[in-house]
Design a protein around this motif. Structure first.
Motif, mmCIF file in Angstrom:
data_model
loop_
_atom_site.group_PDB
_atom_site.id
_atom_site.type_symbol
_atom_site.label_atom_id
_atom_site.label_comp_id
_atom_site.label_asym_id
_atom_site.label_seq_id
_atom_site.Cartn_x
_atom_site.Cartn_y
_atom_site.Cartn_z
ATOM 1 N N LYS A 125 24.652 47.502 15.157
ATOM 2 C CA LYS A 125 24.059 46.747 14.051
ATOM 3 C C LYS A 125 23.520 47.700 12.978
ATOM 4 N N VAL A 129 24.994 47.649 9.100
ATOM 5 C CA VAL A 129 24.114 47.403 7.956
ATOM 6 C C VAL A 129 24.047 48.648 7.069
ATOM 7 N N MET A 177 18.125 45.854 2.641
ATOM 8 C CA MET A 177 19.118 45.440 3.640
ATOM 9 C C MET A 177 18.432 45.056 4.951
ATOM 10 N N THR A 178 17.436 45.824 5.353
ATOM 11 C CA THR A 178 16.729 45.512 6.590
ATOM 12 C C THR A 178 16.030 44.160 6.491
ATOM 13 N N TRP A 180 16.935 41.642 4.362
ATOM 14 C CA TRP A 180 17.953 40.586 4.247
ATOM 15 C C TRP A 180 18.626 40.284 5.580
ATOM 16 N N PHE A 181 18.816 41.299 6.413
ATOM 17 C CA PHE A 181 19.514 41.116 7.688
ATOM 18 C C PHE A 181 18.552 41.045 8.866
ATOM 19 N N SER A 182 17.268 40.816 8.602
ATOM 20 C CA SER A 182 16.274 40.884 9.674
ATOM 21 C C SER A 182 16.545 39.898 10.809
ATOM 22 N N ARG A 183 17.022 38.696 10.492
ATOM 23 C CA ARG A 183 17.288 37.705 11.559
ATOM 24 C C ARG A 183 18.411 38.160 12.485
ATOM 25 N N TRP A 184 19.388 38.866 11.930
ATOM 26 C CA TRP A 184 20.495 39.355 12.744
ATOM 27 C C TRP A 184 20.114 40.633 13.487
ATOM 28 N N LEU A 185 19.348 41.508 12.812
ATOM 29 C CA LEU A 185 18.940 42.762 13.445
ATOM 30 C C LEU A 185 17.944 42.517 14.571
#
Length: 194
Positions: A125, A129, A177-178, A180-185
């Motif tokens: 991940k 990202v 980016m962290t 925006w992608f927090s739910r996936w990370l």
């Protein structure tokens, strides 16, 4: 307990402090933490701080994440009388002594949100990202400055491109980016109040 990762003296460092506060002492603790941040902000190399409050009353742990430009700046702050004065007052409000961890490099890009800001997401991940930020950054640099860069020797061209990309990644792209992608990370984490 104090733990410290391997860190280069020439690169920004992220420090995460975990503190478990006695019941009823939260307001006093937060005021002292704010004072600590104010004092740190006057030191050269200070890059900012974030406080994560406890997710629930069952777990009274606060996490304070702060960054310094390098090991020398961090050491100056940590050995300063300004810090030690407030730290002594903070420690009296805690259930157990503070825990500390220092990280540097790519892991420090992935510190939001999460039950443990230091615990990085899976490597695949982080790689994906990072690539999603890196590819457009490099493409834009070559689109805008490609002709100018082509006239330079390879070593100079590479130096300029990599320096530009790393600055963009560390200070502009990866914080966004962290987030925006927090739910996936961090799929199992719950966002904490700051």
């Amino acid at each position: 307990m104090v733990t410290q990762g391997q860190a280069s003296p020439d690169h920004p460092l992220t420090v995460v402090i975990s503190r478990r506060v006695k019941s009823g002492k939260e307001t006093e603790f937060e005021a002292l933490s704010a004072e600590m941040t104010t004092r740190a902000s006057h030191f050269p190399g200070y890059l900012g701080a974030t406080m994560f409050r406890p997710a629930s009353a069952d777990d009274p742990e606060y996490r304070i994440v702060f960054k310094f430009a390098g090991q020398a700046a961090l050491s100056d702050w940590e050995q300063s009388p300004e810090r030690l004065e407030v730290l002594q007052q903070i420690e009296q409000l805690l259930i157990t002594p503070s825990e500390r961890e220092t990280v540097s490099g790519i892991v420090s890009w992935f510190t939001l949100p999460g039950q443990n800001p230091v615990q990085p997401p899976p490597r695949y991940k982080m790689t994906l990202v990072s690539w999603l930020a890196l590819y457009p950054a490099v493409t834009v640099i070559f689109f805008l400055f490609g002709d100018w860069l082509a006239a330079m020797p390879l070593a100079i061209r590479t130096l300029l491109v990599t320096a530009s990309v790393m600055l963009l990644m560390s200070y502009v792209l990866m914080p966004r980016m962290t987030r925006w992608f927090s739910r996936w990370l961090y799929p199992t984490s719950r966002s904490r109040s700051r």
